[in-house]
Design a protein around this motif. Sequence first.
Motif, mmCIF file in Angstrom:
data_model
loop_
_atom_site.group_PDB
_atom_site.id
_atom_site.type_symbol
_atom_site.label_atom_id
_atom_site.label_comp_id
_atom_site.label_asym_id
_atom_site.label_seq_id
_atom_site.Cartn_x
_atom_site.Cartn_y
_atom_site.Cartn_z
ATOM 1 N N LYS A 88 0.817 -1.221 0.000
ATOM 2 C CA LYS A 88 0.000 0.000 0.000
ATOM 3 C C LYS A 88 0.851 1.272 0.000
ATOM 4 C CE LYS A 88 -3.983 -0.168 0.022
ATOM 5 N NZ LYS A 88 -4.844 -0.134 -1.155
ATOM 6 N N ARG A 89 2.155 1.111 0.003
ATOM 7 C CA ARG A 89 3.130 2.212 -0.100
ATOM 8 C C ARG A 89 3.058 3.209 1.049
ATOM 9 N NH1 ARG A 89 4.297 3.343 -6.288
ATOM 10 N NH2 ARG A 89 4.154 1.204 -6.992
ATOM 11 N N TRP A 90 2.876 2.719 2.255
ATOM 12 C CA TRP A 90 2.842 3.605 3.409
ATOM 13 C C TRP A 90 4.117 4.431 3.542
ATOM 14 C CZ3 TRP A 90 0.663 0.179 7.958
ATOM 15 C CH2 TRP A 90 -0.673 -0.142 7.681
ATOM 16 N N PRO A 91 5.304 3.817 3.338
ATOM 17 C CA PRO A 91 6.530 4.619 3.485
ATOM 18 C C PRO A 91 6.606 5.795 2.495
ATOM 19 C CG PRO A 91 7.055 2.278 3.506
ATOM 20 C CD PRO A 91 5.614 2.396 3.111
ATOM 21 N N GLU A 92 5.976 5.676 1.333
ATOM 22 C CA GLU A 92 5.969 6.767 0.357
ATOM 23 C C GLU A 92 4.803 7.725 0.611
ATOM 24 O OE1 GLU A 92 5.752 4.788 -3.431
ATOM 25 O OE2 GLU A 92 7.283 3.370 -2.786
#
Length: 189
Positions: A88-92
């Motif tokens: 889900k691309r939380w770090p981005e």
Amino acid sequence: MATGIDDYRRKCWDAALHAYGTSYIFQKRANRLKRSTDLLTWVGLAVPLLIGALVGTLGGYKLWGAAIATGSVIAAAQLVINLWSVVKRWPEELPYSSASATANESLASRFAALGDDPPTGLQALRTQFEKLNVEDTARRARDNEKSVTEKERRMGMRAGLRKFQRPCSACHQVPTTMDPSNCGVCGQF
């Protein structure tokens, strides 16, 4: 000529409301993502550190099998959630959401300042408005790529209406809280 200035002032206030609403949406996203990633990081470090500390302290503890099995289950769940966060691309998304909230808050403030105290000439007002509008259009294009939901849009609308003390075009109420209403424009989120 006053009508032209009044039209641009109205456009400034409308743009301020929408930019503030978008800022609110991305601030909420950033807060949620920050809590989630902090919890994920904490669990990822706490479980192995706790097991290591217990082994070092207690040595030949009789229930190590149960402690390690429990730790392994927690670690497996954490691994699955960590994988989900990467998919889900939380770090981005966290830094993007924070940056978007800040940029939209700045746009809202600058549009509001221009609407509140416009330059005396229509041409000067138009020029300043167009500069801000170009920046706002570019920001909206980037934000629209982030799949803002209809619920989030209604929440952002309510936040903007509340901030600038304006009535909703559908329910004609000026929101005083962020509690959802039954309105299809500023509620149901």
